[in-house]
Design an enzyme around this catalytic site. Structure first.
Site, PDB file in Angstrom:
ATOM      1  N   LYS A  55       0.835  -1.209   0.000  1.00 57.08           N
ATOM      2  CA  LYS A  55       0.000   0.000   0.000  1.00 57.08           C
ATOM      3  C   LYS A  55       0.867   1.255   0.000  1.00 57.08           C
ATOM      4  O   LYS A  55       0.626   2.189  -0.754  1.00 57.08           O
ATOM      5  CB  LYS A  55      -0.921   0.003   1.230  1.00 57.08           C
ATOM      6  CG  LYS A  55      -1.920  -1.131   1.286  1.00 57.08           C
ATOM      7  CD  LYS A  55      -2.886  -0.963   2.445  1.00 57.08           C
ATOM      8  CE  LYS A  55      -2.207  -1.000   3.797  1.00 57.08           C
ATOM      9  NZ  LYS A  55      -1.621  -2.322   4.112  1.00 57.08           N
ATOM     10  N   ARG A 132      -9.821   0.822   8.858  1.00 58.27           N
ATOM     11  CA  ARG A 132      -9.672  -0.624   8.941  1.00 58.27           C
ATOM     12  C   ARG A 132     -10.827  -1.283   9.707  1.00 58.27           C
ATOM     13  O   ARG A 132     -10.825  -2.490   9.919  1.00 58.27           O
ATOM     14  CB  ARG A 132      -8.345  -0.997   9.596  1.00 58.27           C
ATOM     15  CG  ARG A 132      -8.108  -0.369  10.948  1.00 58.27           C
ATOM     16  CD  ARG A 132      -6.800  -0.859  11.557  1.00 58.27           C
ATOM     17  NE  ARG A 132      -6.424  -0.148  12.755  1.00 58.27           N
ATOM     18  CZ  ARG A 132      -6.986  -0.312  13.947  1.00 58.27           C
ATOM     19  NH1 ARG A 132      -7.993  -1.156  14.083  1.00 58.27           N
ATOM     20  NH2 ARG A 132      -6.571   0.374  14.990  1.00 58.27           N
ATOM     21  N   ARG A 166      11.523  -7.267   4.582  1.00 61.63           N
ATOM     22  CA  ARG A 166      11.577  -5.806   4.683  1.00 61.63           C
ATOM     23  C   ARG A 166      12.756  -5.346   5.544  1.00 61.63           C
ATOM     24  O   ARG A 166      13.051  -5.925   6.588  1.00 61.63           O
ATOM     25  CB  ARG A 166      10.271  -5.251   5.272  1.00 61.63           C
ATOM     26  CG  ARG A 166       9.104  -5.384   4.340  1.00 61.63           C
ATOM     27  CD  ARG A 166       7.918  -4.548   4.773  1.00 61.63           C
ATOM     28  NE  ARG A 166       7.330  -4.977   6.041  1.00 61.63           N
ATOM     29  CZ  ARG A 166       6.132  -4.604   6.456  1.00 61.63           C
ATOM     30  NH1 ARG A 166       5.402  -3.779   5.730  1.00 61.63           N
ATOM     31  NH2 ARG A 166       5.662  -5.034   7.602  1.00 61.63           N
ATOM     32  N   ARG A 210      12.339  -4.160  11.202  1.00 60.12           N
ATOM     33  CA  ARG A 210      11.320  -3.670  12.121  1.00 60.12           C
ATOM     34  C   ARG A 210      11.063  -4.699  13.215  1.00 60.12           C
ATOM     35  O   ARG A 210      11.053  -5.899  12.956  1.00 60.12           O
ATOM     36  CB  ARG A 210      10.016  -3.386  11.367  1.00 60.12           C
ATOM     37  CG  ARG A 210      10.010  -2.062  10.661  1.00 60.12           C
ATOM     38  CD  ARG A 210       8.808  -1.865   9.763  1.00 60.12           C
ATOM     39  NE  ARG A 210       7.551  -2.373  10.295  1.00 60.12           N
ATOM     40  CZ  ARG A 210       6.366  -2.203   9.704  1.00 60.12           C
ATOM     41  NH1 ARG A 210       6.311  -1.540   8.562  1.00 60.12           N
ATOM     42  NH2 ARG A 210       5.271  -2.687  10.229  1.00 60.12           N
ATOM     43  N   ARG A 221      -0.807 -10.539  12.481  1.00 61.58           N
ATOM     44  CA  ARG A 221      -1.350  -9.350  11.838  1.00 61.58           C
ATOM     45  C   ARG A 221      -2.232  -9.731  10.654  1.00 61.58           C
ATOM     46  O   ARG A 221      -3.300  -9.143  10.441  1.00 61.58           O
ATOM     47  CB  ARG A 221      -0.211  -8.432  11.358  1.00 61.58           C
ATOM     48  CG  ARG A 221       0.505  -7.693  12.446  1.00 61.58           C
ATOM     49  CD  ARG A 221       1.091  -6.373  11.949  1.00 61.58           C
ATOM     50  NE  ARG A 221       1.875  -6.513  10.748  1.00 61.58           N
ATOM     51  CZ  ARG A 221       3.198  -6.689  10.712  1.00 61.58           C
ATOM     52  NH1 ARG A 221       3.872  -6.760  11.839  1.00 61.58           N
ATOM     53  NH2 ARG A 221       3.845  -6.778   9.560  1.00 61.58           N
TER      54      ARG A 221
END
Length: 277
Positions: A55, A132, A166, A210, A221
């Site tokens: 996104k 959300r 990531r 992260r 998640r």
């Protein structure tokens, strides 16, 4: 009953505060004429999609293309975490456990961001990560007009690989990905190939992961998102505002097809001409 009353007070407060920031939206709801303006506002789009689907990547590109701000609620949360403000400790516990931040916190952060943007003369927005929940979608619908909701979709095993790959540069804050994805298509679906997004040499030794990008947290998640996303998708589908977009691969494959789906083909041609020049 107490929770219901708190919810109603929050909705009323948010609507009142946002009417001050978006007088045109308030006028539309009351049947009056919008505030006088000779300028055409920018697009007001929402990006939906599982964590790690991209996104931020595509919203950021469209932000530059369309000259509207890209507002990512995930970035708002991370900025608050880094600020050592009053919400920092509470947010740290929530994020590291893979849980979703409460509506009240997200709305508070988003309201401040929209107010700051309005003061700077921003027009339009690309919202990434919000709404959300149905409650958030109803609040947003009550104060401003959403033109389009883009729902980016990617199969879960690919999403997991992407999230675990990531990396962030601890110095410049740049986002990169070391995952090399090559998933064979099944049931007639095409293969999904995504090349790594490596950092430049100056960032290579400064990459960090992260804290919430662990397999356990990512899976949690995704589970929570899938459970909560269906009602939000249906909310916008019933209003004729939902665009479902299955990512066919990485950026080189997906970007031009996304622009085509958004009827922005001419912008892609302008990009190619600019690069050629």
């Amino acid at each position: 009953m107490a929770a219901l009353l708190r919810s109603r007070r929050l909705l009323s407060t948010l609507a009142s505060e946002t009417e001050l920031r978006f007088p045109a939206a308030a006028a539309r709801r009351s049947g009056g004429a919008p505030a006088a303006s000779s300028e055409r506002r920018g697009v007001q789009w929402v990006f939906l999609g599982c964590p790690g689907v991209g996104k931020g990547t595509y919203a950021s590109r469209l932000s530059s293309l369309l000259s509207v701000p890209h507002i990512a609620t995930g970035d708002l949360v991370r900025d608050e975490l880094a600020s050592s403000g009053p919400l920092s400790h509470q947010l740290s516990e929530i994020v590291n456990q893979g849980k979703l931040v409460s509506d009240e916190i997200i709305i508070n952060l988003l309201s401040k961001r929209l107010a700051n943007g309005e003061a700077k003369g921003e027009s339009g927005f690309l919202l990434d990560g919000f709404p959300r929940t149905i409650r958030q979608a109803e609040i947003l619908e009550g104060v401003t007009d959403i033109d389009l909701v883009i729902n980016l979709k990617l199969q879960e095993n690919v999403l997991l690989e992407k999230c675990l790959g990531r990396r962030i540069c601890s110095q410049c804050g740049g986002n990169f990905n070391i995952a090399s994805i090559n998933v064979k298509g099944e049931n007639g679906k095409p293969d999904i190939v995504m090349a790594p997004l490596p950092p430049p040499e100056k960032c290579a030794s400064k990459l960090i992961t992260r804290a919430d990008d662990t397999e356990e947290v990512v899976k949690e998640r995704l589970r929570i998102y899938n459970f909560m996303s269906q009602p939000v998708e249906e909310f916008y589908r019933s209003r004729g505002k939902l665009l479902e977009f299955d990512l066919p691969g990485g950026i080189p494959e997906s970007w031009p097809k996304l622009l085509q789906a958004l009827n922005l083909d001419e912008h892609h041609e302008d990009e190619k001409m600019s690069i050629a020049a």
